[in-house]
Design a protein around this motif. Structure first.
Motif, PDB file in Angstrom:
ATOM      1  N   ALA A  44      -6.198  58.241  14.855  1.00  0.00           N
ATOM      2  CA  ALA A  44      -4.914  57.931  14.742  1.00  0.00           C
ATOM      3  C   ALA A  44      -4.596  58.645  13.271  1.00  0.00           C
ATOM      4  O   ALA A  44      -5.719  58.059  12.257  1.00  0.00           O
ATOM      5  N   PRO A  45      -3.556  59.477  12.798  1.00  0.00           N
ATOM      6  CA  PRO A  45      -4.128  60.054  12.127  1.00  0.00           C
ATOM      7  C   PRO A  45      -3.789  59.228  10.131  1.00  0.00           C
ATOM      8  O   PRO A  45      -3.267  58.248  10.347  1.00  0.00           O
ATOM      9  N   LEU A  48      -0.031  57.745   9.460  1.00  0.00           N
ATOM     10  CA  LEU A  48       0.193  56.999   9.996  1.00  0.00           C
ATOM     11  C   LEU A  48      -0.416  55.540  10.170  1.00  0.00           C
ATOM     12  O   LEU A  48       0.527  54.165  10.107  1.00  0.00           O
ATOM     13  N   GLU A 204       2.934  68.485  23.121  1.00  0.00           N
ATOM     14  CA  GLU A 204       2.190  68.710  22.395  1.00  0.00           C
ATOM     15  C   GLU A 204       0.709  69.633  22.788  1.00  0.00           C
ATOM     16  O   GLU A 204       0.500  70.628  22.246  1.00  0.00           O
ATOM     17  N   PHE A 227       4.397  59.277  21.163  1.00  0.00           N
ATOM     18  CA  PHE A 227       3.944  59.641  20.472  1.00  0.00           C
ATOM     19  C   PHE A 227       2.524  59.028  20.947  1.00  0.00           C
ATOM     20  O   PHE A 227       1.669  59.421  20.627  1.00  0.00           O
ATOM     21  N   SER A 230       0.181  62.166  21.434  1.00  0.00           N
ATOM     22  CA  SER A 230       0.430  63.738  21.199  1.00  0.00           C
ATOM     23  C   SER A 230      -0.315  63.202  19.328  1.00  0.00           C
ATOM     24  O   SER A 230      -0.676  63.714  18.979  1.00  0.00           O
ATOM     25  N   TYR A 231      -0.292  61.366  18.528  1.00  0.00           N
ATOM     26  CA  TYR A 231      -0.889  61.434  17.566  1.00  0.00           C
ATOM     27  C   TYR A 231      -2.333  59.733  17.958  1.00  0.00           C
ATOM     28  O   TYR A 231      -2.667  59.846  16.908  1.00  0.00           O
ATOM     29  N   ALA A 270       5.878  55.089  12.671  1.00  0.00           N
ATOM     30  CA  ALA A 270       5.778  56.488  13.126  1.00  0.00           C
ATOM     31  C   ALA A 270       6.990  57.955  12.499  1.00  0.00           C
ATOM     32  O   ALA A 270       6.236  59.306  12.951  1.00  0.00           O
ATOM     33  N   ALA A 273       5.214  61.009  11.824  1.00  0.00           N
ATOM     34  CA  ALA A 273       4.793  62.077  12.657  1.00  0.00           C
ATOM     35  C   ALA A 273       5.008  63.100  12.206  1.00  0.00           C
ATOM     36  O   ALA A 273       5.114  64.107  12.835  1.00  0.00           O
ATOM     37  N   THR A 276       3.411  65.524   9.941  1.00  0.00           N
ATOM     38  CA  THR A 276       1.656  65.533  10.158  1.00  0.00           C
ATOM     39  C   THR A 276       1.304  66.985  11.108  1.00  0.00           C
ATOM     40  O   THR A 276       1.999  66.235  12.471  1.00  0.00           O
ATOM     41  N   MET A 278      -0.458  67.980  13.499  1.00  0.00           N
ATOM     42  CA  MET A 278      -1.387  67.669  14.831  1.00  0.00           C
ATOM     43  C   MET A 278      -2.539  68.801  15.305  1.00  0.00           C
ATOM     44  O   MET A 278      -3.036  68.734  16.708  1.00  0.00           O
ATOM     45  N   GLN A 281      -6.103  69.324  16.506  1.00  0.00           N
ATOM     46  CA  GLN A 281      -6.498  68.448  17.383  1.00  0.00           C
ATOM     47  C   GLN A 281      -5.883  69.460  18.653  1.00  0.00           C
ATOM     48  O   GLN A 281      -6.613  69.852  19.535  1.00  0.00           O
TER      49      GLN A 281
END
Ligand code: PMP
Length: 374
Positions: A44-45, A48, A204, A227, A230-231, A270, A273, A276, A278, A281
């Motif tokens: 997870a980033p 987050l 995503e 989420f 994607s996260y 969240a 997000a 953020t 992505m 990734q």
């Protein structure tokens, strides 16, 4: 015979024996090449994670409103309004996309209603349908490279058809339905006044252009998303559903009596997000998709064109028995993949997840190359 006399009949509708067999075999392996996992391998980033800790320290640990914490719900609603601009499209924050799917099935399907499901399907779909007394009507997509064949859909529609479950990019195939067939499906649902649910949890992860959502052509489309993938927060259980407000209001009432709310502090986390990016990734997964598809084709495997998620669904080599038998042999070589029968009425293909480091993918491809030559 039920496993215990107290168990209700509906518990006969599902078991986890197929997938459990794979994991039981896996538990015996010393250094498995694990290409069976249905979740991202990136963490997870950091933003987050920090926001999650902060929300807990800020004492946001009680219930949220059932509809979702306003700070998150309003943002998601604004994004949906901006994207679609549909009159009366309302959004509910749910306990994962799975929670959204459950609420939708309870709210929409009467006993005896028919629900169209495309085979191969996400494991939950036929089971959820049967749990509420619905009848899954399964449309085979193998001959169509896992694309939607509108003539087959039209032929499957009866006066009892209530709902179509649609998933693109798809689990387990990784296939993104073409804009043309998605549009056709959206218009078909509209013409016959059938509910269309679009599961966009992998939206995503589209590698060859943005996802053509059926909501573009049918303003009554019910969309589920989350989420989780994607996260890289599958354990947080934050998803959402949006669609015609009268349906969403009823699902919110059902949520009050079941899940109550999605995890409150994590709803606040969240929100990060929205700030953020992505794309690195997603780019890495595109590269892995290209690498795995090329490697499989090079080794002689038949693979349909895949445009998203992080799965490929090759055919088990001819003359080597069922896909389950083939997967058992792969596991003997320390390679963990999932036999297609888990997601299908057929047992001819197997699912590879490329949510794994390149080195692991290369080890997996090496085993598959050897197995193809037997
Ligand atoms: N839909 C599909 C197609 C999925 O693959 C998954 C997860 N494997 C889900 C829904 C459920 O996701 P969540 O973690 O948000 O409940």
């Amino acid at each position: 015979m039920p496993a215990h006399p107290w168990l209700a009949d509906r518990t006969d509708r599902f078991d986890s024996s197929g997938i459990r067999k794979v994991f039981d075999l896996a538990a015996k392996l010393k250094d498995p090449i694990n290409l069976s996992i249905g979740q991202p391998d990136f963490p997870a980033p950091p933003a987050l994670k920090e926001a999650a800790c902060k929300a807990i320290h800020d004492d946001l640990n009680g219930y949220s409103p059932t509809q979702g914490a306003a700070a998150l719900r309003d943002r998601l609603q604004a994004r949906v309004d901006e994207e679609w601009g549909h009159e009366g499209r309302k959004l509910l924050v749910t306990s994962g996309t799975s929670g959204a799917l459950n609420l939708a099935m309870w709210a929409l399907v009467n006993p005896g209603d028919e629900v169209i499901v495309f085979d191969p399907y996400f494991v939950m779909y036929p089971t959820l349908c049967e749990m509420v007394g619905g009848v899954p009507v399964v449309i085979d997509t193998y001959e169509d490279d896992f694309q939607i064949n509108l003539a087959k859909v039209e032929a499957a529609i009866t006066p009892k058809t209530k709902l179509i479950l649609f998933n693109s990019p798809a689990n387990p195939t990784g296939v993104v339905a073409s804009a043309e067939s998605t549009r056709g499906l959206a218009e078909l649902a509209k013409k016959h006044n059938i509910a269309l649910l679009s599961d966009e949890i992998y939206r995503e992860f589209c590698y060859d252009g943005a996802l053509p959502s059926p909501a573009r052509w049918n303003d009554q489309t019910i969309v589920v998303d989350g989420f989780s993938k994607s996260y890289g927060v599958t354990g947080w259980r934050i998803g959402w559903i949006h669609g015609p407000s009268a349906l969403i209001d009823k699902m919110a009432a059902l949520q009050q009596y079941t899940f109550v709310c999605a995890p409150h502090p994590l709803q606040h986390a969240a929100i990060e997000a929205f700030h953020t990016d992505m794309s690195a990734q997603v780019d890495a997964y595109r590269e892995r998709r290209d690498h795995v598809v090329a490697g499989l084709r090079d080794a002689g495997y038949e693979v349909a064109p895949t445009g998203g998620a992080f799965y490929v669904f090759p055919k088990a080599p001819a003359g080597q028995g069922s896909a389950s038998e083939f997967v058992a042999r792969a596991i003997e070589h320390e390679l963990l993949v999932i036999p297609g029968g888990i997601f299908s009425r057929r047992d001819t293909h197997f699912r590879i997840s490329y949510a794994a480091p390149m080195a692991t993918l290369d080890r997996g491809l090496e085993v598959l190359r050897r197995l193809a030559k037997r």
